[in-house]
Enzyme design. Structure first.
Site, PDB file in Angstrom:
ATOM      1  N   GLU A  78      28.462  33.667  73.661  1.00  0.00           N
ATOM      2  CA  GLU A  78      27.958  34.597  74.693  1.00  0.00           C
ATOM      3  C   GLU A  78      26.851  35.518  74.183  1.00  0.00           C
ATOM      4  O   GLU A  78      26.757  36.664  74.606  1.00  0.00           O
ATOM      5  CB  GLU A  78      29.103  35.411  75.308  1.00  0.00           C
ATOM      6  CG  GLU A  78      29.998  34.565  76.195  1.00  0.00           C
ATOM      7  CD  GLU A  78      30.611  35.336  77.343  1.00  0.00           C
ATOM      8  OE1 GLU A  78      30.103  36.408  77.727  1.00  0.00           O
ATOM      9  OE2 GLU A  78      31.615  34.834  77.891  1.00  0.00           O
ATOM     10  N   HIS A  81      36.393  40.477  73.894  1.00  0.00           N
ATOM     11  CA  HIS A  81      37.292  39.619  73.110  1.00  0.00           C
ATOM     12  C   HIS A  81      37.502  40.267  71.745  1.00  0.00           C
ATOM     13  O   HIS A  81      36.658  41.045  71.294  1.00  0.00           O
ATOM     14  CB  HIS A  81      36.672  38.238  72.888  1.00  0.00           C
ATOM     15  CG  HIS A  81      36.677  37.366  74.095  1.00  0.00           C
ATOM     16  ND1 HIS A  81      37.309  36.155  74.139  1.00  0.00           N
ATOM     17  CD2 HIS A  81      36.134  37.526  75.322  1.00  0.00           C
ATOM     18  CE1 HIS A  81      37.149  35.604  75.327  1.00  0.00           C
ATOM     19  NE2 HIS A  81      36.426  36.411  76.064  1.00  0.00           N
TER      20      HIS A  81
END
Lengths: 442, 442
Positions: B49, B272
């Site tokens: 990402e 995360h």
């Protein structure tokens, strides 16, 4: 066909020209191909342009006893057109779709809808692992003004990457297909040098076919000789290539191609000529792990230097493509902005009569809606094109990045070449697989 | 960090949540990540990402001395989001774009635009070839009604194919990334069993992190705990996996994850948690080429049987996807036909007044054009969707074909298991790579 230590393999490759409703005498030709294959019983059959799955299933039924194993690769809208038949069991299959493959709006060229790809099937032949590749690259519609060249260069780059990276565990590698490139084109040279694949036409001990090994020939009745341009007799764009490994040496005993007609039939198998190569596998029982000779090292260094030049040339081609796509992306963006501006302008003009709905309109309602619809269509098309070109740009940039990395890595290896003379012999063969294989072939 | 025969490698993986304009505190978080990486100097850094190339280039500048080698994988419209940094030279890079990755019209989910893929970089570490993979699979937006499950299953199928086929020449394999799958999900099990990769969380000697190794946790301030559903504390969807080869044995010495906050900073690195695994490489100097024990053979047979079940389960999932896409394709076709019928009907009704253009129209011209534009828009949308669904169908069918082939091949090997007892020891390790690696790890 097999003695103690050698195995003979017959490999077949043909671009079948199997476009439903468009290709002439398709069904008759498929039945001719099926009849030939079940009679000749080649070990490995690699077909391209089998665009219809029904045609594949027809062949599969016909070849169920001669070639019990087969795989059809699905991709794109129509399919990849790639199919393999084998007399040896297929243990695994994997497909890599090329990231670039023409443009969807070039519908008359049709390549985009085909989802061009490279497929690999893994066979076990006499206890050996064979990686068998089949591919079909983007067509070349005009050699002088080949707007698809950057796409084809990226395809060949991805093809050699795929072959190099997936063949690490293979005892032998076989590639067949329609590369849509001449033998001396950058792509063909890059493919051969980077993977170490040998071209069966130049390597064969015995050749039977047209002069120069041409596979798209003027004498073929399905060909319009004008499309061949300056190559009056034809061009060689279909190939069977191969290489062995530290465990197996491979050589091409014979190569045969058809010559535009089939005895006893009114027309040939396809608009391309078919290729049949006979390869001889010899197990290497003793490893000659001694120091490499000075000569070998020099040859390897020369090949590496050649490869650096080729990758650099490919990078230039990709950069040309990047330049084009950036321009097209800019045009799409500008068109979109113009469409939006026109829409806003129209709305502004329409705003006043809109409030006075019953009055005699200065801006006729019909024209208003028609213009509005046109602006919207322009906006939508420009947006879709912009998205598409952005993806194309990303793929080109990605390939260029990989090429830059490869050139750097190759140049470093090249620099180290003389001092590694002694070390080189200590390397395992697989170490050599990164970008230049240069394995001992005998 | 290295002694005579062992090497320690520190591997880092993080989903950076780097969506421009949308991800909170993006730049501050990148600067925190950069600071951490240049301080900790992990050997291999695998990021997901990193949607903006500018952010990658920023990190690259910051890490130029600690991590001189890097690669950013470009794909899709926005990019693949995948990036690697390394202290060892990257010799080669290759990208595989998954054939299925959501739908472009699900723009709020955004996965399609990201061009999800698996990237591999080839490093040389102490004379050994390391294949390092980084990937990010399609997100799971709803666990109960996961309409993307077939896509994710196909992605994991392609991921394991890619890893198996490209790691034949590697001495070690490392995979890091956000799989968007729980440890016991079909995809994770299939990936582990088919490639032989070991999960660092289950294998580590020492673990420091949240209970259960969760990497998407309720305590993270960027997470909406409601999205975790029944998994109140969080889920484990980020992984570092590894395996050795006949030449190298690999074991996980320690694994650490963050716990939702960073001391001295107001917010964590990402939504995360990050993973750091310390792997120990041990050269295998002596090959134990003796016969495999009965126990080993039984274990291998059990693993093969398990794999057959998993691939069969995956096939069922793909078939569900096929059923859905066939329905959607049919709906698109029907809508297109309806749009066309409406257009023809309108034209027929309009035909008479059209001829008498000056007369008082029974079909108001404005409505006529509006309706026409609507019909055209329906037709175009239906056509585009039909093309898209056809491609989706082809990809699903392709994966299913490959799975069928794999199940057949596995079942055959399973049948032959007891009699091959003696033969088995004659095989080279790479022979075992087809679908079940089961290499000796020590």
């Amino acid at each position: 066909m097999e003695d103690n230590n050698t195995i003979r393999l017959r490999v077949f490759s043909l671009n079948c020209w199997g476009i439903r409703y468009l290709s002439k005498h398709r069904l008759e030709r498929y039945s001719m191909i099926g009849e030939l294959l079940s009679r000749e019983q080649h070990d490995i059959v690699l077909l391209q342009e089998v665009w219809s799955e029904k045609d594949f299933l027809g062949l599969k039924r016909e070849l169920s006893s001669s070639h019990p194993y087969s795989h059809y690769f699905k991709s794109g809208v129509i399919g990849s057109g790639l199919a393999t038949f084998a007399r040896h069991q297929i243990h695994d299959a994997f497909l890599y779709r090329y990231s670039l493959n023409g443009y969807p709006y070039m519908a008359h060229h049709g390549d985009w809808f085909g989802g061009k790809a490279v497929g690999v099937v893994i066979l076990k032949i006499g206890g050996l692992t064979a990686n068998v590749y089949v591919t079909h690259l983007h067509a070349e519609y005009s050699r002088d003004k080949d707007s698809y060249l950057p796409h084809r260069v990226v395809q060949v780059w991805e093809l050699q990457q795929f072959i190099r990276h997936t063949s690490g565990g293979a005892d032998m590698v076989i590639l067949g297909g329609d590369l849509n490139m001449h033998p001396q084109d950058l792509g063909t040279r890059l493919l051969r040098t980077s993977t170490g694949l040998l071209d069966s036409y130049t390597e064969t001990a015995k050749f039977d076919g047209c002069e120069g090994g041409i596979t798209l020939i003027a004498e073929n009745p399905f060909i319009n000789p004008k499309e061949l341009g300056p190559f009056e007799k034809g061009v060689r764009i279909d190939y069977i290539m191969y290489k062995g490994s530290g465990r197996v040496s491979l050589r091409c005993v014979s190569l045969a191609t058809t010559k535009g007609s089939v005895p006893g039939h009114p027309f040939p198998y396809s608009d391309h000529e078919l290729l049949t190569a006979e390869l001889e596998l010899q197990m290497i029982t003793q490893h000659t792990e001694g120091n490499r000779t000075r000569e070998e090292l020099d040859r390897n260094a020369a090949k590496l230097a050649e490869l650096v030049d080729m990758v650099t040339e490919a990078r230039t081609e990709v950069k040309v493509g990047l330049h084009c796509v950036e321009r097209m992306r800019y045009t799409a963006a500008r068109t979109g902005v113009m469409g939006l501006a026109l829409l806003l302008l129209e709305l502004a003009i329409g705003a006043v009569p809109w409030l006075a709905l019953g009055a005699n309109q200065p801006f006729p309602r019909t024209s208003f809606y028609l213009l509005g619809a046109l602006c919207f269509a322009i906006l939508l098309t420009a947006f879709l094109l912009y998205v598409f070109y952005t993806m194309e740009q990303k793929s080109l940039q990605g390939a260029e990045d990989q090429m830059r990395l490869a050139v750097g890595s190759l140049q470093e290896r090249l620099k180290e070449f003389p001092p590694t003379h002694a070390l080189n012999s200590l390397r395992r063969p697989s170490d050599d697989l990164d970008l230049c294989p240069l394995e001992p072939e005998e």
